[in-house]
Write a protein that holds these residues in place. Structure first.
Motif, PDB file in Angstrom:
ATOM      1  N   GLU A 287       7.768   7.368  -1.930  1.00 58.28           N
ATOM      2  CA  GLU A 287       6.419   7.737  -2.362  1.00 58.28           C
ATOM      3  C   GLU A 287       6.072   6.885  -3.564  1.00 58.28           C
ATOM      4  O   GLU A 287       6.874   6.784  -4.498  1.00 58.28           O
ATOM      5  CB  GLU A 287       6.397   9.202  -2.801  1.00 58.28           C
ATOM      6  CG  GLU A 287       6.778  10.185  -1.724  1.00 58.28           C
ATOM      7  CD  GLU A 287       5.566  10.673  -0.947  1.00 58.28           C
ATOM      8  OE1 GLU A 287       4.429  10.235  -1.285  1.00 58.28           O
ATOM      9  OE2 GLU A 287       5.745  11.453  -0.006  1.00 58.28           O
TER      10      GLU A 287
ATOM     11  N   ALA B  43       0.977   3.493   2.127  1.00 64.98           N
ATOM     12  CA  ALA B  43       1.493   3.711   3.477  1.00 64.98           C
ATOM     13  C   ALA B  43       2.644   2.763   3.784  1.00 64.98           C
ATOM     14  O   ALA B  43       3.680   3.163   4.344  1.00 64.98           O
ATOM     15  CB  ALA B  43       0.366   3.512   4.491  1.00 64.98           C
ATOM     16  N   SER B  44       2.506   1.464   3.410  1.00 68.47           N
ATOM     17  CA  SER B  44       3.554   0.504   3.759  1.00 68.47           C
ATOM     18  C   SER B  44       4.828   0.776   2.965  1.00 68.47           C
ATOM     19  O   SER B  44       5.937   0.647   3.485  1.00 68.47           O
ATOM     20  CB  SER B  44       3.061  -0.930   3.545  1.00 68.47           C
ATOM     21  OG  SER B  44       2.882  -1.187   2.177  1.00 68.47           O
TER      22      SER B  44
ATOM     23  N   LYS C  27       5.829   3.624   1.964  1.00 67.10           N
ATOM     24  CA  LYS C  27       6.435   4.810   2.559  1.00 67.10           C
ATOM     25  C   LYS C  27       7.160   4.448   3.857  1.00 67.10           C
ATOM     26  O   LYS C  27       8.298   4.852   4.084  1.00 67.10           O
ATOM     27  CB  LYS C  27       5.337   5.833   2.832  1.00 67.10           C
ATOM     28  CG  LYS C  27       5.847   7.222   3.175  1.00 67.10           C
ATOM     29  CD  LYS C  27       4.658   8.173   3.140  1.00 67.10           C
ATOM     30  CE  LYS C  27       5.067   9.564   3.545  1.00 67.10           C
ATOM     31  NZ  LYS C  27       3.914  10.481   3.412  1.00 67.10           N
ATOM     32  N   ALA C  28       6.475   3.630   4.669  1.00 68.28           N
ATOM     33  CA  ALA C  28       7.051   3.297   5.969  1.00 68.28           C
ATOM     34  C   ALA C  28       8.269   2.382   5.838  1.00 68.28           C
ATOM     35  O   ALA C  28       9.245   2.519   6.574  1.00 68.28           O
ATOM     36  CB  ALA C  28       5.990   2.628   6.841  1.00 68.28           C
TER      37      ALA C  28
ATOM     38  N   SER D 156       0.861  -1.179   0.000  1.00 67.60           N
ATOM     39  CA  SER D 156       0.000   0.000   0.000  1.00 67.60           C
ATOM     40  C   SER D 156       0.897   1.228   0.000  1.00 67.60           C
ATOM     41  O   SER D 156       2.092   1.128   0.267  1.00 67.60           O
ATOM     42  CB  SER D 156      -0.884  -0.004   1.253  1.00 67.60           C
ATOM     43  OG  SER D 156      -0.065   0.122   2.390  1.00 67.60           O
TER      44      SER D 156
END
Lengths: 267, 403
Positions: free
Chosen positions: A237, A228-229, A231-232, A226
C-alpha cells in the motif's frame, strides 16, 4: 532508438527469469528498470551488457544485433557498472580508471588515453584521489571512481546495476546528477537498475516496471508509478503524490499484512 | 509533466564542465543542477596531473625492472665465481666472451673453461630459466584465478609431475620406456612432464564443465593433486631402497642435473610462455576488476584464462621435469613485486620473473657452496632467504601498495 530490446526471454537452466521483454531507449534518455527482488531487473541489464545471452529474442545497438558486434568495438560503445564487485588484488584509483581505456589500448598507453582518464576523473570529481588504493575509498568515492572508469571508455551507452544502493544521500544525488548531465549534455543513453523509487522517478525519463520477468508497465514515471501498480507489483500500500520536485512515493505497509485500512490517503 | 518544478526557481551557479566547456545546460539539466548542494571547493591537486602521476609511477615500475636485471647479472657473476675451483671474475669474462663473442680473442685457462662452461654456466642458466618460469607462472595464475595463495603447482601440476617421475624411478614404466629401453634420466623427465601436463589438463577439463570458474579450478586442482599424491605415496611404499632415495631427492628438487641440453630445450619454451603472459597483460589487468567488468571492457575472459594458465603451466611443467619440485619461488616472488610496484601485469610479470630468477640463483649458489662438497636442497635456502624478506615487506607495507 539507440537500443532496442525485442522479445527477450532468458532462463537460468529451466528457471525462466525473463519472458518476452521488449523496450527501446533513445539517445540522451535515462531509463530505470524497477521492480521487486527477483523480478529479473539485473538479468535484463546483464542481457543488455552481453554478460548473459538471451534464450530467445534479440537486442540491437544502433540496429545491429549486439552479440554480432566485435568485443573491442562493443566495449568502445557500451560502459557497464555491475553491482559492487571487489577486486582480489589492490589497485590504485588511477589504475582502475585507466582500465576503462582497455578497448582503446593495444599495449602502450598514449597521451590521449591519459587525457581521457583525466577528463573522466575530473568529471566525477575523483582527480585528487589518483594515487590512493581503490580498496581504501568509501562506497561513494568508489562508485565515482568506477563511473569514471566507465566514462574513460567514452561509451555512448551506460548500463548501471543499482548505482546508488548503499551510498549515502549526498553520494546518491551526486551520482544521479552526473548521469543526468551525461544524458542531457552528451546524449548518452543511460539504463540502470534502481531500487529507490523516488530517486528513480525523479531522475529518469522512463521507468520500466518488471513483475515476474515481464514488463508490467513502462513509460513516464507518473504513468508507471501508481497506487494500483505498486499494489499489484510490490504488494504494498502506498501513497503517490505529485510533489514540488516530481513524483513522491511513500510506501505504507504490505498489502498482505493489512490491519487498519483507509484514511491514509487523506493525510 | 514529470519534472514540474512548482517552487521558486533556484539560482544556477555557473559550472564549467571539462567535457562541455562554455555550452549552456538545457532546461531540464538546469533544474536538476539547481538541486545540487552548493559546490564545495575541492582542494587544488598538489600532486600533479594524471599524466605526471602516470609518468612517475611508470618510472618507478621501470626502475624496479632495471634494478632486478642488474641484481640478476650480479648474482650470475657471483655464482660463476663461487665454488670449489678458484675462478676469478676476469676468467669468467674471458670464458664467456670467448664462447659467445666470435670476435673475442682473449684466452682463458683450460680449467676455468671447463668449470665455467661445462659446470657452472648451465647450472646458472637453468636456475634463471626455472626461477623465471616458476615466478612468472605464479604471478600469472594468481592473477587469472583471483587468488593470492595460488602457485604454479596449483592445478595438480606438481603432484602429477611427481607421480610421473615416481612411476619412472620406481617401476621404470613410462610413455617412452620402449624407446629408451631402460630407466634413464630422460624417462624421468618425459614422464614428469607428461604427467604434470596431464594433471593440469584433467583439472581444466573438469572445471570446464562448470564454466572454468576460479574456485572450481583451484578445488579441482587440489583434489587431483591428492589423487596423484596418493599414487606417489603408494609407489614410495613399494619401492626398493635405491629407488626410494632417488625419488626423495627428486621430490625435493634441485639443479644438479643442469646440462646445456636442458638449457637449450627450456629456454625457447620459457621465452614463449613469457611472451604470451606479456601479450595478455592488459586483459589480466582488466580481469582484476572482476569477470563481468573485464567482459564489458572487451576481454574474452575464458580465452585469456585458458591461454594464461596453459602458457604458465607448460613452462612450469617443463622446468619441473628437469629440476624436481622447487616450491616457494612461484608463490613469493610475485608477492614481493606486488608489494613494491602494485598489480600492473605489464610490469608484474617481468619483475616477478626476474626476481624469481635472482632468488633461485642466489639460493642455488648458496646450496652448492655453503656446505660444499655436500649440497643443501635448494628449497631450504629459498625459504631461508625469501621468508624473512617477504615477511619484512608484508609487515612494513601491510595492505598499502606503494606507487
Amino acid at each position: 532508438m539507440k537500443i532496442v530490446v525485442r522479445d527477450v526471454t532468458f532462463a537460468y537452466n529451466s528457471h525462466a527469469v525473463l519472458h518476452g521483454v521488449s523496450l527501446g531507449v533513445a539517445e540522451g534518455e535515462i531509463v530505470s528498470i524497477i521492480g521487486p527482488n527477483g523480478s529479473g531487473k539485473s538479468t535484463l541489464l546483464r542481457c543488455l551488457a552481453r554478460v548473459l545471452q538471451p534464450r530467445r529474442g534479440a537486442i540491437f545497438l544502433d540496429g545491429r544485433e549486439i552479440l554480432a558486434i566485435d568485443a573491442r568495438q562493443w566495449a568502445r560503445q557500451v560502459g557497464y557498472l555491475p553491482q559492487a564487485g571487489g577486486t582480489s588484488f589492490p589497485i590504485t584509483v588511477l589504475e582502475a580508471v585507466l582500465m576503462g581505456r582497455k578497448p582503446h589500448i593495444r599495449w602502450g598507453v598514449m597521451p590521449r588515453d591519459l587525457e581521457a582518464v583525466e577528463r573522466a576523473m575530473r568529471y566525477t570529481g575523483v582527480e585528487e584521489m589518483a594515487r590512493r588504493p581503490l580498496g581504501e575509498l568509501s562506497g561513494g568515492e568508489r562508485q565515482k571512481v568506477l563511473l569514471a572508469r566507465a566514462l574513460a571508455q567514452e561509451p555512448e551507452v551506460l548500463l548501471l546495476d543499482e548505482p546508488t544502493t548503499s551510498l549515502d544521500i549526498l553520494h546518491q544525488l551526486e551520482i544521479l546528477e552526473l548521469l543526468r548531465q551525461l544524458a542531457v549534455e552528451q546524449g548518452k543513453a543511460v539504463i540502470m537498475v534502481m531500487h529507490e523509487l523516488n530517486l528513480a522517478a525523479r531522475f529518469s525519463d522512463k521507468l520500466v516496471l518488471l513483475k515476474d520477468g515481464s514488463i508490467f508497465a513502462a513509460g513516464r514515471p507518473e504513468k508507471v508509478l501508481s497506487v494500483a501498480s505498486l499494489k499489484a507489483v510490490y504488494g504494498v500500500e502506498a501513497v503517490v503524490s505529485e510533489g514540488r520536485f516530481g513524483l513522491e512515493v511513500l510506501p505504507l505497509r504490505p498489502v498482505a499484512g493489512r490491519g487498519t485500512l483507509g484514511g491514509d490517503d487523506t493525510t | 509533466m514529470g519534472w514540474s518544478c512548482k517552487g521558486p526557481m533556484f539560482t544556477l551557479k555557473h559550472r564549467t564542465d571539462p567535457w562541455n566547456q562554455g555550452r549552456d545546460c538545457t532546461g531540464r539539466a538546469r533544474r536538476f543542477l539547481a538541486l545540487r548542494p552548493s559546490p564545495v571547493p575541492r582542494p587544488r591537486d598538489r600532486r600533479g596531473t594524471v599524466e605526471e602521476i602516470y609518468a612517475s609511477t611508470t618510472f618507478r615500475k621501470a626502475l624496479l625492472l632495471v634494478g632486478l636485471v642488474i641484481l640478476l647479472a650480479a648474482a650470475g657473476l657471483v655464482a660463476a665465481t663461487a665454488g670449489a675451483a678458484q675462478v676469478g671474475a676476469g676468467d669468467v669474462w674471458r670464458v664467456v666472451a670467448g664462447k659467445f663473442l666470435p670476435a673475442y680473442r682473449g684466452t682463458a685457462g683450460e680449467l676455468a673453461r671447463t668449470v665455467v662452461v661445462d659446470l657452472r654456466l648451465p647450472r646458472i642458466l637453468l636456475a634463471v630459466i626455472t626461477g623465471m618460469s616458476l615466478a612468472g607462472a605464479g604471478a600469472a595464475m594468481q592473477g587469472v584465478l583471483h587468488n593470492p595463495l595460488v602457485d604454479p603447482y596449483i592445478l595438480g601440476l606438481s603432484s602429477g609431475a611427481a607421480f610421473g617421475a615416481a612411476l619412472a624411478i620406481v617401476l621404470g614404466a613410462g610413455f617412452l620406456a620402449p624407446v629408451y629401453g631402460s630407466v634413464g634420466p630422460y624417462l624421468v623427465i618425459t614422464n614428469a612432464f607428461v604427467f604434470g601436463i596431464l594433471a593440469m589438463w584433467l583439472v581444466y577439463g573438469i572445471a570446464r564443465l562448470r564454466g572454468t570458474a576460479p574456485e572450481t579450478l583451484i578445488l579441482g586442482g587440489v583434489a587431483i593433486g591428492y589423487l596423484f599424491s596418493a599414487g606417489v605415496a603408494l609407489l614410495k611404499y613399494v619401492s626398493e631402497n635405491e629407488a626410494l632415495k632417488e625419488l626423495v631427492v627428486w621430490l625435493m628438487g634441485g639443479l644438479w642435473g643442469a646440462t646445456w641440453e636442458a638449457v637449450r630445450l627450456l629456454f625457447p619454451l620459457v621465452l614463449a610462455s613469457q611472451a604470451v603472459l606479456l601479450y595478455y597483460a592488459w586483459d589480466v589487468n582488466a580481469l582484476l576488476a572482476g569477470e563481468e567488468v573485464a567482459g564489458s571492457l572487451g576481454v574474452n575472459v575464458r580465452r585469456v584464462r585458458l591461454l594464461y594458465l596453459g602458457a604458465a603451466s607448460m613452462a612450469a611443467a617443463a622446468t619441473v621435469a628437469f629440476t624436481g619440485i622447487i616450491g616457494f619461488v612461484g608463490l613469493v616472488a610475485p608477492h614481493i613485486c606486488r608489494l613494491l610496484i602494485g598489480n600492473d601485469y605489464r610490469f608484474l610479470i617481468p619483475c616477478s620473473s626476474l626476481l624469481g630468477a635472482a632468488l633461485l640463483l642466489v639460493a642455488d649458489t648458496g646450496a652448492r657452496t655453503i656446505m660444499a662438497p655436500t649440497e643443501i636442497p635448494v628449497g631450504v635456502i629459498t625459504s631461508l632467504i625469501g621468508v624473512p624478506f617477504f615477511l619484512g615487506l608484508l609487515l612494513k607495507r601491510r595492505s598499502q601498495i606503494s606507487l
